[in-house]
Design an enzyme around this catalytic site. Structure first.
Site, PDB file in Angstrom:
ATOM      1  NE  ARG A   1      37.400  68.863  22.258  1.00  0.00           N
ATOM      2  CZ  ARG A   1      38.540  68.518  21.852  1.00  0.00           C
ATOM      3  NH1 ARG A   1      39.759  68.308  22.447  1.00  0.00           N
ATOM      4  NH2 ARG A   1      38.752  68.347  20.781  1.00  0.00           N
TER       5      ARG A   1
ATOM      6  CB  SER B   1      44.897  68.679  29.805  1.00  0.00           C
ATOM      7  OG  SER B   1      43.490  68.223  29.102  1.00  0.00           O
TER       8      SER B   1
ATOM      9  CE  LYS C   1      43.429  70.930  22.833  1.00  0.00           C
ATOM     10  NZ  LYS C   1      43.599  70.570  24.225  1.00  0.00           N
TER      11      LYS C   1
END
Length: 197
Positions: A32, A98, A126
């Protein structure tokens, strides 16, 4: 699953850190890199695929995963629809999804290889993750997954709370800070694994 984050790596070699995590028991790595260029993400993914004996997934980018020879990709709701991609990919190409709300669970295609459910706890990595589900909220969403679809917890996972997610029906956990921010990623991963046993 250990997820890469250039900020938390603080200049350390991501391949070395991920190799240490695998030594500690990580069974999957996810690349990521939100503001990395496609070329940078491709280069990192290829390096990890070459260096590691576990599956490597790429966040959001099926094209890069395919080009790098990665095992699969992890998709969110802003990415191309999983069920539209599936017919064009090899059967063994992993597609994770997700899921953070009952609405997303209801819309999730049955062809996902796993669900990543969260945030389980408050997470600093996040900013738009939404309110923490807690073990009860995680369990409620996990029960909505198709039969045979593993559900992993993400968001604020530590050795102190990983067992709660396992007991709530989690097949495993995905972590960023718990491993990447640790001085010793191998030991940190081992500690998480022990908490899941």
């Amino acid at each position: 699953m250990v997820i890469t984050d250039p900020v938390l790596l603080k200049g350390r070699d991501p391949v070395a850190v991920c190799r240490a995590a695998v030594q500690g028991g990580a069974t999957m790595i996810q690349v990521r890199w939100k503001d990395g260029t496609p070329a940078e993400i491709l280069e990192l993914t290829r390096a990890l695929v070459a260096a590691l004996p576990v599956p490597v997934l790429v966040n959001d980018r099926v094209d890069i995963a395919l080009a790098a020879g990665a095992a699969g990709a992890h998709l969110g709701w802003d990415d191309p629809p999983l069920d539209a991609l599936r017919p064009h990919l090899q059967a063994d190409f992993l597609l994770g999804l997700s899921v953070g709300t009952p609405d997303e669970a209801a819309r999730a295609p049955a062809t996902a290889d796993y669900w990543s459910v969260g945030p389980c706890f408050a997470t600093p990595t996040k900013h738009n993750a939404g309110p923490p589900l807690g073990p009860e909220g995680f369990a409620a969403l996990a029960r909505l997954a198709p039969e045979g679809c593993p559900v992993i917890g993400i968001g604020g996972i530590t050795p102190e709370n990983a067992g709660l997610i396992k007991h709530a029906g989690g097949a495993g956990v995905a972590v960023i800070g718990a491993v990447l921010a640790a001085r010793d990623p191998e030991s940190a991963t081992r500690e998480l694994n022990n908490a899941l046993q």
